[in-house]
Write a protein that holds these residues in place. Sequence first.
Motif, short mmCIF file in Angstrom:
data_model
loop_
_atom_site.label_atom_id
_atom_site.label_comp_id
_atom_site.label_asym_id
_atom_site.label_seq_id
_atom_site.Cartn_x
_atom_site.Cartn_y
_atom_site.Cartn_z
N SER A 38 0.82 -1.21 0.00
CA SER A 38 0.00 0.00 0.00
C SER A 38 0.86 1.26 0.00
O SER A 38 0.50 2.28 -0.59
CB SER A 38 -0.95 0.00 1.21
N THR A 58 -3.39 -4.36 -3.48
CA THR A 58 -3.44 -5.31 -2.38
C THR A 58 -4.82 -5.94 -2.33
O THR A 58 -5.78 -5.45 -2.93
CB THR A 58 -3.16 -4.62 -1.03
N TYR A 59 -4.91 -7.04 -1.57
CA TYR A 59 -6.22 -7.69 -1.41
C TYR A 59 -7.19 -6.76 -0.69
O TYR A 59 -8.39 -6.75 -1.00
CB TYR A 59 -6.06 -8.99 -0.62
N ASP A 60 -6.68 -5.98 0.26
CA ASP A 60 -7.55 -5.03 0.97
C ASP A 60 -8.14 -4.00 0.01
O ASP A 60 -9.32 -3.64 0.13
CB ASP A 60 -6.77 -4.32 2.07
N ASP A 61 -7.32 -3.53 -0.94
CA ASP A 61 -7.83 -2.58 -1.93
C ASP A 61 -8.99 -3.19 -2.72
O ASP A 61 -10.03 -2.56 -2.92
CB ASP A 61 -6.72 -2.20 -2.93
#
Length: 284
Positions: free
Chosen positions: A56, A62-65
């Motif tokens: 990030s 990212t997977y969170d994004d």
Amino acid sequence: MALGGNPVFNGKNFRSQTRGGTATVPSGGPFAGPQQDPMSPQQLQDLYAAPSAGPSETGRMTYDDVIMKTLGCLAVVLLGAAIPVFVLPGAAGLLMIVGALGGFVLGLVNSFKREPVPALILGYAVLEGMFLGALTQILDALYPGIGLQAVVGTLSVFAVTLLLFKSGKVRATPKAMRFFMIALIGYAVFSLVNVGLMLFGVVDDPWGVRGFQIAGIPLGVIIGLLAVGLAAFSLIMDFTSIEQGVKAGAPQRYSWTAAFGLTVTLVWLYVEIIRILAILRGDE
């Protein structure tokens, strides 16, 4: 395996910003320009003791994004669905047509764009939400509770598919992807022919030839289950593309592309499930 098995990801090169899997240093970066004053020993010690920058911090996907942007798209779908249900309940038929046609056009535009445009992706989500909300309102008036059943079915298929992917038991192999594309083209041709037969009055059943029965089973249920399987495998390809994009260090903006692909597949999956339920309940 080629990246981007889902047709939505075609042309989106997640590896374009990396070389050999390693990010390259931009030519105008912090190492360019006049030489900086030397650091003190304490500054050097603080620099070496600092934690490494994560994806990030370096502007990578990212997977969170992907999760956050997908949730955002689905929230916009729900807002769009509220328009025919709560804002304009008397115009469900018109809103369903506008949402279907507008969503189809924006879906094509987003699919062929090399770079994701968040405004267009969210616009697609609004239009598809209008279509799904109007469709659900109409069918729920005929078959109470069918909308909730379709939501539960969609979430169940998504959860099972994700678990199978995470376990490694199901993968988007090149052979499976070729079969998927052939089956998808065949399904698209069938759907177009079915719509044509309905428009020209050749078939008077509200579901077209889907309403025909084979050994007491509506053809629409058989075709629908096949379509649900195709949508589930499309989710597998979505997950594969996202996984490889994150590993390749794709730019953060491509998380919008991933979110769009997942939204398209989930919309398709919901439509197939609610249609199967409507055919089954209409045959009772």
